[in-house]
Scaffold this motif. Structure first.
Motif, PDB file in Angstrom:
ATOM      1  N   GLU A 137       0.837  -1.196   0.000  1.00  0.00           N
ATOM      2  CA  GLU A 137       0.000   0.000   0.000  1.00  0.00           C
ATOM      3  C   GLU A 137       0.876   1.253   0.000  1.00  0.00           C
ATOM      4  O   GLU A 137       1.870   1.332   0.735  1.00  0.00           O
ATOM      5  CB  GLU A 137      -0.914   0.016   1.231  1.00  0.00           C
ATOM      6  N   ASP A 138       0.525   2.216  -0.822  1.00  0.00           N
ATOM      7  CA  ASP A 138       1.289   3.461  -0.914  1.00  0.00           C
ATOM      8  C   ASP A 138       0.907   4.372   0.245  1.00  0.00           C
ATOM      9  O   ASP A 138      -0.190   4.925   0.292  1.00  0.00           O
ATOM     10  CB  ASP A 138       1.009   4.154  -2.249  1.00  0.00           C
ATOM     11  N   ARG A 139       1.806   4.515   1.212  1.00  0.00           N
ATOM     12  CA  ARG A 139       1.542   5.301   2.413  1.00  0.00           C
ATOM     13  C   ARG A 139       2.323   6.606   2.386  1.00  0.00           C
ATOM     14  O   ARG A 139       3.441   6.664   1.883  1.00  0.00           O
ATOM     15  CB  ARG A 139       1.916   4.503   3.667  1.00  0.00           C
ATOM     16  N   GLU A 140       1.711   7.623   2.967  1.00  0.00           N
ATOM     17  CA  GLU A 140       2.373   8.931   3.013  1.00  0.00           C
ATOM     18  C   GLU A 140       3.640   8.869   3.856  1.00  0.00           C
ATOM     19  O   GLU A 140       4.666   9.454   3.506  1.00  0.00           O
ATOM     20  CB  GLU A 140       1.407   9.969   3.588  1.00  0.00           C
ATOM     21  N   ILE A 141       3.573   8.183   4.991  1.00  0.00           N
ATOM     22  CA  ILE A 141       4.728   8.033   5.874  1.00  0.00           C
ATOM     23  C   ILE A 141       5.375   6.681   5.617  1.00  0.00           C
ATOM     24  O   ILE A 141       4.720   5.643   5.684  1.00  0.00           O
ATOM     25  CB  ILE A 141       4.312   8.155   7.349  1.00  0.00           C
ATOM     26  N   LYS A 142       6.666   6.701   5.326  1.00  0.00           N
ATOM     27  CA  LYS A 142       7.405   5.470   5.036  1.00  0.00           C
ATOM     28  C   LYS A 142       8.554   5.350   6.020  1.00  0.00           C
ATOM     29  O   LYS A 142       9.281   6.309   6.269  1.00  0.00           O
ATOM     30  CB  LYS A 142       7.912   5.479   3.593  1.00  0.00           C
ATOM     31  N   TRP A 143       8.706   4.155   6.578  1.00  0.00           N
ATOM     32  CA  TRP A 143       9.785   3.904   7.534  1.00  0.00           C
ATOM     33  C   TRP A 143      11.071   3.571   6.788  1.00  0.00           C
ATOM     34  O   TRP A 143      12.044   4.317   6.815  1.00  0.00           O
ATOM     35  CB  TRP A 143       9.382   2.788   8.492  1.00  0.00           C
ATOM     36  N   GLN A 144      11.101   2.458   6.086  1.00  0.00           N
ATOM     37  CA  GLN A 144      12.235   2.062   5.255  1.00  0.00           C
ATOM     38  C   GLN A 144      11.891   2.427   3.807  1.00  0.00           C
ATOM     39  O   GLN A 144      11.476   1.595   3.015  1.00  0.00           O
ATOM     40  CB  GLN A 144      12.505   0.563   5.403  1.00  0.00           C
TER      41      GLN A 144
END
Length: 360
Positions: A137-144
């Motif tokens: 899923e394309d999320r606004e906040i990305k960790w890695q």
């Protein structure tokens, strides 16, 4: 505020650890603690989702969810569901499963070990689907971001998660399942069993996901009707529709809770086969779901540690692979538990560092 909100969770934690120590000594206490930490970490995103929906509901329906809902979560999914899994896979009655777990641990251990390929395949595919649908899923906040950005683009391919899960299941059935570990250190060909159980896990995930989306759409429809009624018919009609919308929200929350209980219970089988220890650890985690939900609703914020949801899902993905590997190979419970704890701790530390950078 913290003691008032988490008081019951702290009390249940102390009681659960004490019972674990009395039941099986320090080793059992350690397993309960690892299960509790794992369940709490996996439950954080559940609490976030619950709080986001619960804050839209009236005080009455919030109370219903936090009382009846937590009883269903603790005594339903965390107590009944592990027994049903063992009962179905070992082909014994639920009462007999509980009696064996308490009175004849050697026989119970033999049945669970022989049934482990089915449990691992079912759980591995179910957990893998949770992880894949999150990571695609394309999320606004990305960790890695280096990993999540290209995977989000791949996620635009329809049914990609299902295809990958089936490929992983097929590979597992042709590799680790052909020499599945059995009681006494022997091995057996469980390819067909693993395929059947894995497909059952996939179907279960699709059903749970379908029910979640159904209730989510009903909630959206009810909210639109509430807004229209408020404009056209006045406050009376809006109040009636709000009650109906709240009922659908309650049902939706119960489905969400059930789906998160699946990953917690199934993940626990990667750590221990002992039902008593499993119920103690998962019960502690379920209490923290309630407390975290209340805390997040009362504080009015869900954004303090933005990477924890990512860490929880990475832990789910790791558990999925570990479960499939344990069809043939034995992996230490300590290693399995630490993988989840390390990933959650890493995501928490990343969130703290992000907050510090933003504050600076």
């Amino acid at each position: 505020m913290v003691l008032k909100t988490f008081g019951w969770a702290f009390a249940v934690t102390a009681a659960g650890l004490a019972v674990g120590a009395l039941y099986g000594g320090w080793a059992a206490l350690g397993i309960v603690a690892v299960l509790a930490v794992l369940e709490i970490s996996l439950s954080f995103d559940n609490a976030v989702i619950n709080a986001g929906i619960l804050k839209k509901m009236s005080a009455f329906w919030q109370l219903i969810f936090l009382t009846i809902g937590v009883l269903i979560a603790v005594f339903g999914m965390r107590l009944v569901f592990p027994v049903l899994i063992v009962s179905l896979t070992a082909k014994i009655g639920p009462v007999e499963a509980v009696e064996l777990a308490i009175n004849d641990k050697n026989r119970y251990q033999q049945l669970v070990t022989d049934a482990h390929p089915s449990i691992a395949a079912f759980g591995g595919v179910f957990l893998l689907m949770i992880f894949l649908n999150f990571i695609f899923e394309d999320r606004e906040i990305k960790w890695q971001a280096w990993l999540e950005r290209p995977l989000a683009k791949l996620g635009q391919v329809d049914m990609l998660a299902v295809c990958i899960a089936l490929i992983v299941l097929l590979v597992a059935s042709m590799t680790v399942a052909t020499h599945a570990h059995q009681h006494g250190g022997t091995h057996a060909d469980k390819a067909q069993t693993v395929l059947t159980a894995g497909i059952a896990g996939l179907i279960t995930y699709l059903i749970v996901g379908g029910l979640s989306r159904f209730f989510e759409h009903r909630i959206e429809d009810e909210e639109e009707r509430v807004e229209e009624a408020a404009k056209k018919r006045g406050p009376g009609s809006a109040a009636a529709l709000t009650g109906k919308a709240a009922f659908f929200m309650f049902l939706y929350l119960e489905v969400i809770d059930a789906s998160f209980s699946f990953d917690g219970v199934i993940g626990a089988f990667a750590i221990t086969n002992d039902i008593v220890l499993m119920v103690l650890g998962l019960g502690i985690g379920a209490m923290y779901v309630r407390s975290l939900t209340v805390y997040l609703v009362r504080q009015g914020t869900l954004d303090d540690f933005v990477y924890l949801e990512h860490g929880a899902h990475y832990a789910i993905g790791a558990l999925a692979l570990i479960l499939l590997i344990t069809i043939q190979y034995q992996i230490s419970e300590l290693i399995t538990g630490l993988v989840g704890v390390v990933l959650i701790g890493w995501s928490f530390w990343s969130s703290v560092r992000r907050n510090a950078r933003l504050a600076a």
